[in-house]
Design a protein around this motif. Structure first.
Motif, mmCIF file in Angstrom:
data_model
loop_
_atom_site.group_PDB
_atom_site.id
_atom_site.type_symbol
_atom_site.label_atom_id
_atom_site.label_comp_id
_atom_site.label_asym_id
_atom_site.label_seq_id
_atom_site.Cartn_x
_atom_site.Cartn_y
_atom_site.Cartn_z
ATOM 1 N N PHE A 113 41.773 48.417 42.764
ATOM 2 C CA PHE A 113 41.014 47.201 43.567
ATOM 3 C C PHE A 113 42.575 46.950 43.681
ATOM 4 C CE2 PHE A 113 37.517 47.052 40.891
ATOM 5 C CZ PHE A 113 37.137 47.255 41.528
ATOM 6 N N ASP A 114 43.243 46.717 45.172
ATOM 7 C CA ASP A 114 44.453 46.013 45.438
ATOM 8 C C ASP A 114 44.461 44.585 44.777
ATOM 9 O OD1 ASP A 114 42.905 44.562 47.237
ATOM 10 O OD2 ASP A 114 43.238 45.724 49.133
ATOM 11 N N ASP A 115 44.018 43.740 44.848
ATOM 12 C CA ASP A 115 44.505 42.477 44.156
ATOM 13 C C ASP A 115 44.319 42.006 42.799
ATOM 14 O OD1 ASP A 115 41.252 42.710 43.434
ATOM 15 O OD2 ASP A 115 40.438 41.334 44.926
ATOM 16 N N VAL A 116 44.491 42.840 42.165
ATOM 17 C CA VAL A 116 44.022 42.465 40.291
ATOM 18 C C VAL A 116 45.771 42.323 40.100
ATOM 19 C CG1 VAL A 116 41.593 43.492 39.701
ATOM 20 C CG2 VAL A 116 43.790 45.387 39.992
ATOM 21 N N CYS A 117 46.854 43.354 40.280
ATOM 22 C CA CYS A 117 48.286 43.298 40.084
ATOM 23 C C CYS A 117 49.341 41.845 41.558
ATOM 24 C CB CYS A 117 48.615 44.220 40.636
ATOM 25 S SG CYS A 117 47.817 45.894 40.826
ATOM 26 N N GLU A 118 48.358 41.251 42.064
ATOM 27 C CA GLU A 118 48.899 40.242 42.329
ATOM 28 C C GLU A 118 49.076 39.471 42.216
ATOM 29 O OE1 GLU A 118 46.882 40.869 47.215
ATOM 30 O OE2 GLU A 118 45.965 39.333 45.642
ATOM 31 N N ALA A 119 50.188 38.344 42.323
ATOM 32 C CA ALA A 119 50.920 36.974 41.521
ATOM 33 C C ALA A 119 49.648 35.975 42.118
ATOM 34 C CB ALA A 119 51.362 36.261 42.852
ATOM 35 N N THR A 120 49.079 35.641 40.971
ATOM 36 C CA THR A 120 48.342 34.489 40.756
ATOM 37 C C THR A 120 48.476 32.995 39.453
ATOM 38 O OG1 THR A 120 45.890 34.480 40.716
ATOM 39 C CG2 THR A 120 47.573 35.867 38.967
ATOM 40 N N LEU A 121 48.292 32.237 40.155
ATOM 41 C CA LEU A 121 48.293 31.023 38.752
ATOM 42 C C LEU A 121 46.701 30.947 37.533
ATOM 43 C CD1 LEU A 121 48.567 28.029 41.254
ATOM 44 C CD2 LEU A 121 50.034 29.724 39.406
ATOM 45 N N VAL A 122 47.303 31.564 36.610
ATOM 46 C CA VAL A 122 46.038 31.340 35.888
ATOM 47 C C VAL A 122 45.845 29.722 34.892
ATOM 48 C CG1 VAL A 122 45.079 32.682 33.258
ATOM 49 C CG2 VAL A 122 46.334 33.830 35.404
ATOM 50 N N ALA A 123 44.826 29.445 35.037
ATOM 51 C CA ALA A 123 44.334 27.330 34.218
ATOM 52 C C ALA A 123 44.266 28.459 32.915
ATOM 53 C CB ALA A 123 43.756 27.319 34.903
ATOM 54 N N LEU B 95 39.571 29.441 26.915
ATOM 55 C CA LEU B 95 38.838 29.311 28.138
ATOM 56 C C LEU B 95 40.325 30.220 29.081
ATOM 57 C CD1 LEU B 95 36.523 26.830 28.126
ATOM 58 C CD2 LEU B 95 35.847 29.551 27.804
ATOM 59 N N VAL B 96 39.435 31.115 30.010
ATOM 60 C CA VAL B 96 41.079 31.119 31.084
ATOM 61 C C VAL B 96 40.238 31.270 32.288
ATOM 62 C CG1 VAL B 96 42.918 32.094 29.254
ATOM 63 C CG2 VAL B 96 40.844 33.633 29.832
ATOM 64 N N SER B 97 40.739 31.050 32.971
ATOM 65 C CA SER B 97 40.349 31.578 34.868
ATOM 66 C C SER B 97 40.284 32.976 35.161
ATOM 67 C CB SER B 97 41.013 30.069 35.744
ATOM 68 O OG SER B 97 42.639 30.998 35.844
ATOM 69 N N ASP B 98 41.661 33.979 34.436
ATOM 70 C CA ASP B 98 41.253 35.327 34.921
ATOM 71 C C ASP B 98 42.757 35.551 33.979
ATOM 72 O OD1 ASP B 98 41.946 37.313 35.620
ATOM 73 O OD2 ASP B 98 43.529 36.956 37.090
ATOM 74 N N GLN C 12 42.172 42.031 34.005
ATOM 75 C CA GLN C 12 40.530 42.372 33.436
ATOM 76 C C GLN C 12 39.203 41.903 33.525
ATOM 77 O OE1 GLN C 12 42.038 45.045 31.334
ATOM 78 N NE2 GLN C 12 43.825 44.435 32.592
ATOM 79 N N THR C 13 39.281 41.022 34.896
ATOM 80 C CA THR C 13 38.069 40.234 34.632
ATOM 81 C C THR C 13 38.107 40.562 35.734
ATOM 82 O OG1 THR C 13 38.934 38.247 34.708
ATOM 83 C CG2 THR C 13 37.795 38.971 32.723
ATOM 84 N N GLN C 14 38.515 41.273 37.310
ATOM 85 C CA GLN C 14 38.399 41.549 38.276
ATOM 86 C C GLN C 14 38.871 40.039 38.964
ATOM 87 O OE1 GLN C 14 37.284 44.246 40.385
ATOM 88 N NE2 GLN C 14 38.212 44.679 39.150
ATOM 89 N N ASN C 15 39.735 38.980 38.353
ATOM 90 C CA ASN C 15 39.907 37.688 38.994
ATOM 91 C C ASN C 15 39.607 36.701 38.429
ATOM 92 O OD1 ASN C 15 42.915 38.556 40.594
ATOM 93 N ND2 ASN C 15 41.496 39.341 41.799
ATOM 94 N N ASP C 16 38.012 37.014 38.167
ATOM 95 C CA ASP C 16 37.077 36.102 37.194
ATOM 96 C C ASP C 16 37.774 35.475 35.838
ATOM 97 O OD1 ASP C 16 35.864 35.968 39.623
ATOM 98 O OD2 ASP C 16 34.124 38.093 38.653
ATOM 99 N N PRO C 17 37.111 34.472 35.465
ATOM 100 C CA PRO C 17 36.696 33.228 33.949
ATOM 101 C C PRO C 17 36.765 34.615 32.809
ATOM 102 C CG PRO C 17 36.149 32.363 35.394
ATOM 103 C CD PRO C 17 36.086 33.194 36.605
ATOM 104 N N ALA C 18 37.142 34.168 31.603
ATOM 105 C CA ALA C 18 36.832 34.329 30.946
ATOM 106 C C ALA C 18 36.359 33.572 29.566
ATOM 107 C CB ALA C 18 38.226 35.661 30.449
ATOM 108 N N ALA C 19 36.423 34.306 28.460
ATOM 109 C CA ALA C 19 36.194 33.283 27.356
ATOM 110 C C ALA C 19 36.520 34.117 25.942
ATOM 111 C CB ALA C 19 34.540 32.959 26.592
ATOM 112 N N GLN C 20 36.755 33.866 24.810
ATOM 113 C CA GLN C 20 38.347 34.497 24.235
ATOM 114 C C GLN C 20 38.046 33.783 22.762
ATOM 115 O OE1 GLN C 20 42.496 34.828 26.176
ATOM 116 N NE2 GLN C 20 41.531 36.153 27.876
ATOM 117 N N LEU C 21 38.237 35.116 21.316
ATOM 118 C CA LEU C 21 38.126 34.472 20.557
ATOM 119 C C LEU C 21 38.834 35.215 18.953
ATOM 120 C CD1 LEU C 21 36.316 32.614 17.917
ATOM 121 C CD2 LEU C 21 34.922 34.570 17.920
#
Length: 243
Positions: A227-237, A33-36, A44-53
């Protein structure tokens, strides 16, 4: 889209954790599970969380094949909400410190086949350092009729005190034709991205925190990705479990 496969870094330690099927085959199961969902610095999720397998079938010879999936959201009414990757390759380990990974990867997006593409990849790992490249020659569906893509990167992994893992990556995305337009209408065909990640095993799962960024401006980001915010610096948990 364009998920980074660091199989040369991950397959070796996972071999001891994979589910043994018989003397020759192991099955690796990877849940996260990732926060982005960031791929090469881009959300790839408009800065939203994702579930991955992910599922990887490994043979004692070093051959492997597998599949990986995640939810995605590209905006603009795109019908697809899922990325499904299929990959096959060969992993060769010279010793505990040196390995080579070669393979082929397909990206598939249900309901939006124009996003589909494939890549060839190679990763050389030695003493914690990694050098990798992914090349796509069929990206015309998404980026134009003659667009090829080369992604290259260097990475490093080590263990810090208190059993904290440190993972570093610096990469470059290079397109055959110009892809990005700045506010001053200057065109470029490449960008750089980087990640610093800390991990820690706790309660039977792996916890992670990443700092991810690119050198794309807001205008350059919007000119290619909408979109101008999908390439910005971010923290991903992240939190993950491997079987």
């Amino acid at each position: 889209m364009r998920r980074i496969l660091l199989l040369a870094v991950t397959l070796a330690p996972l071999a001891s954790q994979a589910v043994p099927l018989n003397d020759d085959f192991n099955l690796d199961i990877d849940l996260a599970l990732v926060s982005d969902y960031r791929s090469r610095g881009i959300s790839q999720t408009q800065n939203d969380p994702a579930a991955q397998l992910g599922l990887t079938l490994q043979h004692a010879s070093g051959l492997y094949l597998g599949a990986w999936t995640s939810n995605v959201d590209f905006g603009f009414g795109a019908a697809t909400r899922q990325e499904v990757d299929y990959y096959a390759g060969w992993f060769w380990q010279a010793n505990d410190d040196i390995s080579l990974d070669l393979g082929y990867l397909q990206y598939r997006y249900p309901k939006n086949s124009e996003f589909n593409q494939s890549e060839y990849y190679a990763v050389l790992t030695a003493y914690g350092f990694s050098l990798g490249a992914n090349y796509s020659d069929d990206a015309e569906n998404l980026f134009g009729p003659s667009q090829d893509i080369l992604y290259s990167y260097v990475g490093y992994e080590t263990q810090l005190p208190l059993d904290v893992g440190l993972h570093l990556r610096y990469g470059r995305m290079d397109f055959k034709d110009p892809m990005f337009m700045s506010a001053s209408e200057h065109f470029s065909d490449a960008y750089h991205e980087w990640e610093v990640k800390l991990t820690r095993e706790l309660l039977g799962v792996t916890w992670g925190l990443s700092y991810i960024d690119t050198d794309l401006s807001k205008a350059e980001c919007a000119s290619s990705y909408g979109f101008d915010d999908v390439c910005e610096a971010t923290l991903v948990a992240s939190v993950g479990k491997k079987f």
